[in-house]
Enzyme design. Structure first.
Site, short mmCIF file in Angstrom:
data_model
loop_
_atom_site.label_atom_id
_atom_site.label_comp_id
_atom_site.label_asym_id
_atom_site.label_seq_id
_atom_site.Cartn_x
_atom_site.Cartn_y
_atom_site.Cartn_z
N GLY A 67 -4.51 -4.77 5.71
CA GLY A 67 -3.52 -4.56 6.77
C GLY A 67 -3.80 -3.28 7.52
O GLY A 67 -4.53 -2.40 7.04
N ASP A 102 -13.92 -1.85 2.36
CA ASP A 102 -13.04 -2.06 3.51
C ASP A 102 -13.83 -1.59 4.74
O ASP A 102 -14.50 -2.40 5.41
CB ASP A 102 -11.73 -1.27 3.30
CG ASP A 102 -10.80 -1.23 4.51
OD1 ASP A 102 -11.17 -1.79 5.56
OD2 ASP A 102 -9.70 -0.63 4.42
N ASN A 104 -10.34 5.37 1.08
CA ASN A 104 -10.66 5.56 2.51
C ASN A 104 -11.79 6.58 2.70
O ASN A 104 -11.65 7.53 3.47
CB ASN A 104 -9.42 5.97 3.30
CG ASN A 104 -8.43 4.82 3.49
OD1 ASN A 104 -7.33 4.86 2.94
ND2 ASN A 104 -8.82 3.81 4.22
N ASP A 157 -7.17 2.99 -3.22
CA ASP A 157 -7.93 3.00 -1.96
C ASP A 157 -8.23 4.45 -1.56
O ASP A 157 -7.31 5.24 -1.32
CB ASP A 157 -7.11 2.31 -0.86
CG ASP A 157 -7.89 2.17 0.45
OD1 ASP A 157 -9.06 2.57 0.51
OD2 ASP A 157 -7.30 1.63 1.42
N GLU A 187 -11.12 0.76 -3.80
CA GLU A 187 -11.46 0.40 -2.43
C GLU A 187 -12.12 1.57 -1.70
O GLU A 187 -11.58 2.68 -1.68
CB GLU A 187 -10.16 -0.02 -1.72
CG GLU A 187 -10.30 -0.49 -0.29
CD GLU A 187 -8.96 -0.92 0.31
OE1 GLU A 187 -7.97 -1.06 -0.45
OE2 GLU A 187 -8.90 -1.11 1.54
N LYS A 221 -10.32 -7.54 7.05
CA LYS A 221 -9.37 -7.19 8.11
C LYS A 221 -9.91 -7.74 9.42
O LYS A 221 -10.98 -7.30 9.88
CB LYS A 221 -9.24 -5.67 8.25
CG LYS A 221 -8.48 -4.98 7.15
CD LYS A 221 -8.42 -3.48 7.43
CE LYS A 221 -7.73 -2.75 6.28
NZ LYS A 221 -7.83 -1.27 6.44
N LYS A 239 -0.90 -0.84 -4.50
CA LYS A 239 -2.15 -0.13 -4.14
C LYS A 239 -1.80 1.32 -3.86
O LYS A 239 -0.92 1.60 -3.05
CB LYS A 239 -2.78 -0.79 -2.91
CG LYS A 239 -3.80 0.05 -2.15
CD LYS A 239 -4.55 -0.80 -1.13
CE LYS A 239 -4.76 -0.06 0.19
NZ LYS A 239 -5.50 -0.87 1.18
N LEU A 240 -2.49 2.22 -4.55
CA LEU A 240 -2.25 3.65 -4.35
C LEU A 240 -3.37 4.25 -3.51
O LEU A 240 -4.55 4.05 -3.79
CB LEU A 240 -2.21 4.39 -5.69
CG LEU A 240 -1.16 3.96 -6.71
CD1 LEU A 240 -1.26 4.86 -7.95
CD2 LEU A 240 0.24 4.02 -6.11
N LYS A 241 -2.99 5.01 -2.51
CA LYS A 241 -3.97 5.78 -1.76
C LYS A 241 -4.37 6.97 -2.62
O LYS A 241 -3.50 7.64 -3.21
CB LYS A 241 -3.36 6.26 -0.44
CG LYS A 241 -3.09 5.13 0.55
CD LYS A 241 -4.40 4.50 1.04
CE LYS A 241 -4.15 3.59 2.23
NZ LYS A 241 -5.42 3.03 2.76
N SER A 279 0.86 -1.18 0.00
CA SER A 279 0.00 0.00 0.00
C SER A 279 0.90 1.23 0.00
O SER A 279 1.76 1.38 0.87
CB SER A 279 -0.89 -0.03 1.25
OG SER A 279 -1.70 1.11 1.32
O1 OSB Z 1 -7.41 1.44 4.35
O2 OSB Z 1 -6.33 -0.33 4.01
C1 OSB Z 1 -6.46 0.73 4.61
C2 OSB Z 1 -3.42 1.33 6.83
C3 OSB Z 1 -4.04 1.84 7.96
C4 OSB Z 1 -5.38 2.01 7.97
C5 OSB Z 1 -6.15 1.67 6.85
C6 OSB Z 1 -5.54 1.15 5.73
C7 OSB Z 1 -4.14 1.02 5.70
C8 OSB Z 1 -3.40 0.57 4.54
C9 OSB Z 1 -2.05 -0.08 4.79
O3 OSB Z 1 -3.74 0.73 3.41
C10 OSB Z 1 -2.19 -1.54 4.89
C11 OSB Z 1 -0.91 -2.19 5.39
O4 OSB Z 1 -0.05 -2.46 4.57
O5 OSB Z 1 -0.82 -2.48 6.59
MG MG Z 2 -8.54 0.41 2.91
#
Ligand code: OSB
Ligand code: MG
Length: 388
Positions: A310, A258, A210, A208, A233, A282, A180-182, A154
């Protein structure tokens, strides 16, 4: 699907009940190797709550990791709140049971609303203890057959496209099999286009958000369709299942949930609505590894691809996730990267590494790690004992 496939979480129904004697709640402070920026904030270090449970005559011990972050920005939970609810509301209920198994933790704590990450940490410590007592690995107990799993990474939001491309190239060089790109409004189409050009058409790529977008962003997000992404995501807020279903009809890239998937029941509804074409599972978010397995089984039965998410775990949670992700329904690479992607030093003896793009499924007794006590002590900021 064979009968065997339905028994992934039932395995723990036959464990020996034991009295819970004593619990240590430990906080550790671990700096991240590089700041991790998402649409909900910037993490530069991790304040992790660890649980060590002693059961039986005090001869059985297990460890759990609470994945709650410092602030209630990813979800409503946060580490201080999780610590308080464990100490004042969850542990008293578990101590009052007389004796219990990991599989009973969910039911014993059901009268407390929410607080999934807090509950998951306790169930996890009991699972680890039971598995160690029976000299069995988590992966063996749940019927994992593979010896390794493909590893994805990520990648946070960066200050510039050049900085992002340099980071992505580094992860490609490390061997990660999926990027995976935020993303967030203002950091989406352009970085995705640039990364797709950098990594070429054959490296799996996903994004992702969020929860950073709105229902009216369908046409905008449909611009991502041309980059052949595995999934988008969690574009919309946690509770907006209907909005995700509408978005799924507007974009061709599959919608993955998620934050929204907090239980097997919500997951079933999301699938029925057409809001969840792919599931990020998760364990902390759903209340524990056993509920995570039930969601895995549900998705598998519905043909919904899943992958293991994760939460910047230490070696404790990272090992457990690597065992879980060996189940056959996890058909996409998970966010289970090498420990070194986030941490200079880990608190376990054999930190997770990546080799040929894969992470080994741990097979040692318990959830798959041994604590490095010197390393653990060196990052510990507090330690409290709770007993019944
Ligand atoms: O949205 O998947 C998520 C980390 C912290 C909180 C939410 C997320 C994430 C990650 C990193 O995307 C996932 C990892 O490699 O632990
Ligand atoms: Mg996520």
């Amino acid at each position: 699907m064979s009968d065997h496939d339905h028994t992934h979480s039932d395995m723990f129904g036959h464990s020996t009940p034991r009295p819970l004697r004593r619990v240590e709640l430990r906080r550790v402070d671990m700096p991240l190797v590089t700041p991790f920026r998402t649409s909900f904030g910037i993490e530069t270090r991790r304040d992790v709550l660890l649980v060590r449970a002693e059961l039986g005559d005090g001869d059985v011990e297990g460890w759990g990791e609470c994945v709650a972050l410092s602030e209630p920005a990813y979800s409503a939970e946060y580490v201080e709140g999780a610590h308080a609810v464990i100490e004042h509301h969850l542990l008293p209920r578990l101590f009052a049971t007389g004796e219990l198994t990991a599989a009973q933790v969910g039911a014993e704590l059901a009268s407390i609303h929410g607080h999934h990450m807090a509950k998951a940490a306790l169930e996890m410590a009991l699972l680890d203890a039971e598995l160690r007592a029976s000299d069995q690995s988590f992966a063996d107990a749940i019927g994992v057959e593979v010896t390794s799993i493909p590893s994805g990474v990520s990648v946070g939001i960066h200050d510039s496209i050049d900085a992002l491309l340099a980071a992505v190239q580094g992860y490609i060089d490390d061997g990660y099999m999926r990027i995976k790109l935020k993303i967030q409004p203002g950091w989406d189409i352009e970085p995705v286009a640039a990364v797709r050009t950098l990594i070429g058409p054959d490296t799996p790529l996903q994004v992702d958000a969020n929860t950073a977008y709105q229902r009216t962003d369908g046409a905008h997000l449909a611009q991502l369709d041309q980059y052949d992404l595995l999934l988008i995501e969690q574009p919309l807020p946690e509770h907006d299942l209907l909005g995700h279903a509408q978005l799924a009809a507007e974009v061709t890239t599959p919608i993955c949930l998620d934050e929204s998937l907090t239980s097997v029941a919500v997951t079933a509804d999301a699938i029925a609505l057409g809001a969840c074409e792919i599931a990020n599972i998760k364990p902390g978010r759903v209340g524990g590894y056993l509920e995570a397995i039930r969601i895995h089984d549900l998705c598998r039965a519905h043909g919904i691809p899943t992958w293991c998410g994760g939460m910047l775990e230490t070696g404790i949670g990272r090992a457990a996730n690597a065992g879980l992700a060996g189940l056959p329904g996890f058909t996409l690479p998970g966010d289970i990267s090498a420990a070194s992607r986030f941490y200079e030093t880990d608190i376990v003896a054999s930190p997770i590494t990546i080799s040929d793009g894969h992470v080994a499924v741990p097979r040692s007794p318990g959830l798959g790690f041994e604590i490095d006590h010197a390393a653990l002590d060196s990052v510990t900021t507090s330690l409290a004992v709770v007993s019944g």
